[in-house]
Motif scaffolding. Structure first.
Motif, mmCIF file in Angstrom:
data_model
loop_
_atom_site.group_PDB
_atom_site.id
_atom_site.type_symbol
_atom_site.label_atom_id
_atom_site.label_comp_id
_atom_site.label_asym_id
_atom_site.label_seq_id
_atom_site.Cartn_x
_atom_site.Cartn_y
_atom_site.Cartn_z
ATOM 1 N N ALA A 63 46.153 93.226 -42.626
ATOM 2 C CA ALA A 63 45.036 92.278 -42.632
ATOM 3 C C ALA A 63 43.844 92.863 -43.385
ATOM 4 C CB ALA A 63 44.639 91.926 -41.204
ATOM 5 N N LYS A 66 44.619 92.884 -47.156
ATOM 6 C CA LYS A 66 44.548 91.534 -47.746
ATOM 7 C C LYS A 66 43.091 91.097 -47.914
ATOM 8 C CE LYS A 66 48.994 89.659 -47.475
ATOM 9 N NZ LYS A 66 49.677 90.908 -47.587
ATOM 10 N N ALA A 67 42.269 91.380 -46.898
ATOM 11 C CA ALA A 67 40.856 90.982 -46.962
ATOM 12 C C ALA A 67 40.141 91.703 -48.104
ATOM 13 C CB ALA A 67 40.178 91.282 -45.633
ATOM 14 N N SER A 70 41.433 90.496 -51.653
ATOM 15 C CA SER A 70 40.957 89.176 -52.075
ATOM 16 C C SER A 70 39.457 89.171 -52.340
ATOM 17 C CB SER A 70 41.315 88.117 -51.027
ATOM 18 O OG SER A 70 40.762 88.450 -49.781
ATOM 19 N N GLU A 86 44.377 82.157 -50.017
ATOM 20 C CA GLU A 86 44.026 83.486 -49.514
ATOM 21 C C GLU A 86 43.636 83.432 -48.039
ATOM 22 O OE1 GLU A 86 44.389 86.352 -50.940
ATOM 23 O OE2 GLU A 86 45.015 85.568 -52.880
ATOM 24 N N SER A 87 42.952 82.350 -47.646
ATOM 25 C CA SER A 87 42.581 82.183 -46.236
ATOM 26 C C SER A 87 43.816 82.077 -45.346
ATOM 27 C CB SER A 87 41.737 80.921 -46.050
ATOM 28 O OG SER A 87 40.414 81.166 -46.371
ATOM 29 N N ARG A 89 46.839 83.178 -46.051
ATOM 30 C CA ARG A 89 47.528 84.475 -46.037
ATOM 31 C C ARG A 89 46.887 85.416 -45.021
ATOM 32 N NH1 ARG A 89 49.235 88.147 -50.764
ATOM 33 N NH2 ARG A 89 47.013 88.203 -51.194
ATOM 34 N N TYR A 90 45.567 85.451 -45.034
ATOM 35 C CA TYR A 90 44.832 86.314 -44.109
ATOM 36 C C TYR A 90 45.047 85.850 -42.669
ATOM 37 C CZ TYR A 90 40.888 88.964 -42.189
ATOM 38 O OH TYR A 90 40.113 89.836 -41.456
ATOM 39 N N ASP A 91 45.046 84.516 -42.466
ATOM 40 C CA ASP A 91 45.241 83.954 -41.124
ATOM 41 C C ASP A 91 46.636 84.278 -40.589
ATOM 42 O OD1 ASP A 91 44.143 82.323 -38.974
ATOM 43 O OD2 ASP A 91 45.703 80.889 -39.500
#
Length: 447
Positions: A63, A66-67, A70, A86-87, A89-91
């Motif tokens: 996580a 990824k944050a 992006s 991207e949101s 994917r992060y979620d």
């Protein structure tokens, strides 16, 4: 061991002995059985919980990666309207973390419940046994209080021992990545007692002798590459994309080792000398200059942390950057942003040039040093670089052939080998040479 395990074992032995002598073997057996079942349950459950902690750490790292990825590449995300992607994917990664975290917490609750249940069962059992002995007249109420007190005395170190084992186990899991890294052997390392490499302008010649290299099976880059860069001369290396130009720089810096052949500076094989001294002797202007999230002054000063402020500014002037910096509101104290995102490509490249000038080494490497500059700035910087490289050994890697016309020798790479060499004038005369074709393609001329 000293403050938890040893005192607990001693206390257990003492309590069991007192109970056995004063009250009988059954009381000692219950206390010993309670400790044994409690310890076994704690070990097995903690071992079972380990995988949830591992999953949670993996999800948390994923996580975070990824944050950061992006956010650093936010421009690319916005160029292609992929904010929602991207949101999501992060979620999705956070959902994994949430699940693993819940399992970690519920399994901890199960462990605590089981530990308390085992101890409560043992305490209930020993109280019932003591009550029966009182009824039979073998024990007094005072004995019951003593038995209760002794067993309760065991609950404190047992509970502490369980939590200590759990925390130590959890900490070891959290440090697993670090331990894995520590066990890895460095691919490139110094030989024992490797001599320091002393390089001066007269001994700064570079020789590549039958060098072969590949990044993996089927990715042959260099194939018996042989070349000599004489001391104090400027040698250009040109060729198509993927011909191995930048790979030569990585090999020279010993980021990788050749599969075959050797590289010499002076008469020293670079594998036999001190690695730090080797890298101190070379300055590079990389193709992609990455800056630290700090001030422009810090990023310039990084070329030589011992340099004075005047020397930093002089290098900045030579790189045609000083006039731009003084116009900024905070001047040399301006923040450049993550990876230098607040600067243009040309400004970042000029920072890299200033760093190389400031390092002031006998060997200079320019890997597409002016690819992001406009023609006027490029002309001015090339003039400055000629002054900076005067009397130094320099390797100039370029796609734009106009930047290497003044080189003492030009090497043309093709299929991992030098297929042509000579000055600009001699190479351009041969109309069938790869160099002349590249020149014609770039200048739209026919030979």
């Amino acid at each position: 061991m000293v403050f938890n395990i040893v005192p607990t074992v001693f206390e257990l032995a003492l309590v069991s002995s007192i109970l056995g002598i004063k009250c009988g073997a059954a009381f000692a057996g219950i206390s010993l059985g309670c400790v044994a079942i409690y310890s076994l349950f704690t070990l097995i459950t903690t071992q079972w919980r380990t995988k949830f902690r591992v999953y949670m750490n993996q999800a948390e790292n994923e996580a975070g990666n990824k944050a950061i990825d992006s956010l650093i590449n936010y421009e690319t995300v916005k160029y292609f309207n992929n904010e929602e992607f991207e949101s999501k994917r992060y979620d999705n990664v956070l959902k994994k973390y949430e699940d693993a975290s819940l399992k970690t917490t519920t399994s901890l609750a199960f462990l605590n419940f089981g530990q308390n249940a085992i101890f409560s069962a043992a305490l209930s059992g020993i109280m019932i046994l003591a009550a029966n002995q009182i009824v039979q007249g073998n024990m007094t109420v005072g004995d019951l209080v003593m038995v209760n007190g002794l067993l309760f005395q065991l609950s404190i170190p047992l509970g502490f021992l369980g939590s200590v084992y759990r925390e130590v186990r959890q900490a070891l899991i959290d440090m697993q990545t670090m331990f894995t890294l520590m066990t890895m052997e460095t691919a490139i390392k110094n030989k024992e007692f490797a001599p320091y490499l002393h390089v001066d302008p007269k001994s700064s010649s570079i020789k590549f002798e039958n060098v072969s290299f590949d990044y993996g099976p089927g990715k042959q880059i260099l194939n018996d590459f042989t070349a000599t860069i004489p001391a104090g001369k400027k040698v250009a290396i040109v060729g198509g994309s993927g011909s191995g130009k930048s790979t030569l720089v990585r090999l020279l810096y010993r980021f990788y080792e050749p599969k075959k052949g050797r590289i010499l500076i002076g008469n020293n094989d670079i594998r036999d000398v001190d690695l730090e001294s080797l890298r101190k002797a070379i300055a590079i202007v990389p193709q992609d200059s990455v800056l630290f999230h700090d001030t422009i002054k810090h990023n310039l000063h990084y070329g030589d942390l011992k340099a004075t402020e005047e020397e930093v500014m002089q290098a900045s002037k030579m790189a045609e950057l000083h006039d731009s910096i003084v116009k900024w509101p905070q001047g040399y104290h301006t923040q450049v942003g993550e990876r230098g995102l607040k600067l243009s490509g040309g400004e970042k490249q000029r920072v890299a040039i200033a760093r190389a000038i400031l390092k002031n080494t006998p060997i200079l490497v320019f890997d597409e040093a002016t690819s992001s500059l406009d023609s006027i700035t490029e002309h001015n910087i090339l003039q400055a670089l000629r002054r900076a490289t005067d009397g130094k050994t320099s390797i100039c890697i370029a796609h734009r052939l106009s930047t290497v016309m003044d080189a003492d020798e030009i090497l043309v790479l093709q299929n991992g080998k030098v297929t042509e060499s000579g000055t600009h004038e001699t190479l351009i005369k041969n109309g069938n040479s790869l160099y002349s074709k590249l020149w014609a393609a770039q200048h739209h001329t026919k030979n």
